[in-house]
Design a protein around this motif. Structure first.
Motif, PDB file in Angstrom:
ATOM      1  N   GLN A 209       9.292  16.937  -0.579  1.00  0.00           N
ATOM      2  CA  GLN A 209      10.557  17.307   0.039  1.00  0.00           C
ATOM      3  C   GLN A 209      11.740  17.073  -0.897  1.00  0.00           C
ATOM      4  N   SER A 210      11.643  16.067  -1.726  1.00  0.00           N
ATOM      5  CA  SER A 210      12.737  15.777  -2.658  1.00  0.00           C
ATOM      6  C   SER A 210      12.471  16.319  -4.059  1.00  0.00           C
ATOM      7  N   GLY A 211      11.212  16.330  -4.458  1.00  0.00           N
ATOM      8  CA  GLY A 211      10.903  16.746  -5.823  1.00  0.00           C
ATOM      9  C   GLY A 211      10.369  18.155  -5.971  1.00  0.00           C
ATOM     10  N   GLY A 212      10.114  18.834  -4.866  1.00  0.00           N
ATOM     11  CA  GLY A 212       9.563  20.175  -4.936  1.00  0.00           C
ATOM     12  C   GLY A 212       8.073  20.146  -5.204  1.00  0.00           C
ATOM     13  N   CYS A 213       7.506  21.332  -5.296  1.00  0.00           N
ATOM     14  CA  CYS A 213       6.047  21.454  -5.480  1.00  0.00           C
ATOM     15  C   CYS A 213       5.667  21.354  -6.949  1.00  0.00           C
ATOM     16  N   PRO A 214       4.552  20.692  -7.242  1.00  0.00           N
ATOM     17  CA  PRO A 214       4.060  20.650  -8.614  1.00  0.00           C
ATOM     18  C   PRO A 214       3.439  21.976  -9.019  1.00  0.00           C
ATOM     19  N   GLU A 215       3.146  22.113 -10.282  1.00  0.00           N
ATOM     20  CA  GLU A 215       2.494  23.334 -10.779  1.00  0.00           C
ATOM     21  C   GLU A 215       1.120  23.495 -10.135  1.00  0.00           C
ATOM     22  N   LEU A 216       0.751  24.755  -9.897  1.00  0.00           N
ATOM     23  CA  LEU A 216      -0.556  25.013  -9.309  1.00  0.00           C
ATOM     24  C   LEU A 216      -1.666  24.605 -10.268  1.00  0.00           C
ATOM     25  N   LEU A 217      -2.713  24.048  -9.710  1.00  0.00           N
ATOM     26  CA  LEU A 217      -3.935  23.812 -10.465  1.00  0.00           C
ATOM     27  C   LEU A 217      -4.804  25.056 -10.350  1.00  0.00           C
ATOM     28  N   PRO A 218      -5.654  25.347 -11.331  1.00  0.00           N
ATOM     29  CA  PRO A 218      -6.475  26.561 -11.263  1.00  0.00           C
ATOM     30  C   PRO A 218      -7.468  26.545 -10.107  1.00  0.00           C
ATOM     31  N   HIS A 219      -7.946  25.365  -9.733  1.00  0.00           N
ATOM     32  CA  HIS A 219      -8.921  25.221  -8.647  1.00  0.00           C
ATOM     33  C   HIS A 219      -9.009  23.750  -8.284  1.00  0.00           C
ATOM     34  N   PRO A 220      -9.700  23.419  -7.191  1.00  0.00           N
ATOM     35  CA  PRO A 220      -9.843  21.985  -6.831  1.00  0.00           C
ATOM     36  C   PRO A 220     -10.486  21.175  -7.948  1.00  0.00           C
TER      37      PRO A 220
END
Length: 220
Positions: A209-220
């Motif tokens: 909520q404060s820092g935003g979303c991190p970069e997407l990972l390619p997969h789990p």
């Protein structure tokens, strides 16, 4: 000549008598009053300005006023199928599962996101939320049987000890348009998409909520 004088005298006498009768009966006074009122009205109309016009705003109130746009109010309860399962309002092929198994903070954040989506004209449906350890293990075993190796299976399903579904901090969102909307909120409600190969999978963290979303990972 005599006849004319006599006629004139008679006329004068009759006029006097008539005036006396009118005065006695009040007809003359009434006529004089009306004449005086008419004269006064005529004088007033000539000397007094017309009354000022006042502007009155007329407000029409409908018998049943509609709800203002973009404020639909609380989202209705989902419909149930013949088996008593909630059905996603926008697609009957999706079940809208309950989120009461999530962590408290995640559950409240989900409800806020769901209401915001509803006000934006969308329905967030939980295709899958909290999973038991046994349910997660069964999914991992199925992926292992399908792909033939642990490394390959982990690209699609995590083992129970690593899954945020088991921890009550993840949801799979349906339909796709609703998942895309949630992704565009960029963590505003604490939910972020985490994997590039799973556009439906979102995980909760208060830090989003404060820092935003991190970069997407390619997969789990």
């Amino acid at each position: 000549m005599r006849r004319k004088i006599i006629g004139l005298a008679l006329a004068i006498g009759l006029t006097g008598a008539l005036l006396g009768v009118l005065g006695t009966t009040g007809v003359w006074q009434d006529a004089a009053e009306w004449a005086g009122l008419d004269a006064a009205a005529a004088t007033t109309s000539r000397t007094s300005p017309p009354p000022a016009q006042t502007s009155v705003e007329v407000v029409t109130v409908p018998d049943n006023p509609a709800r203002p746009p973009n404020t639909p109010g609380p989202q209705p309860e989902p419909q149930l199928d013949k088996n008593g399962k909630p059905v996603c309002a926008v697609d009957p092929s999706y079940f809208d599962k309950k989120v009461d198994g999530l962590k408290d903070a995640a559950e409240q954040a989900w409800k806020r996101a769901r209401q915001a989506a509803w006000e934006a004209g969308l329905t967030l449906c939980v295709h899958d939320g909290k999973r038991s350890t046994a349910a997660q293990q069964a999914e991992f075993d199925a992926a292992l049987a399908l792909h033939g190796s642990v490394a390959k299976a982990r690209q699609y399903v995590l083992p129970p000890e690593q899954s945020l579904h088991v921890k009550g901090l993840a949801v799979d969102v349906q339909p796709r348009a609703s998942a895309a909307w949630l992704e565009r909120t960029r963590g505003e409600f604490g939910w972020c998409r985490r994997y590039a190969n799973e556009p439906w999978h979102f995980e909760y963290s208060a830090g989003y909520q404060s820092g935003g979303c991190p970069e997407l990972l390619p997969h789990p």
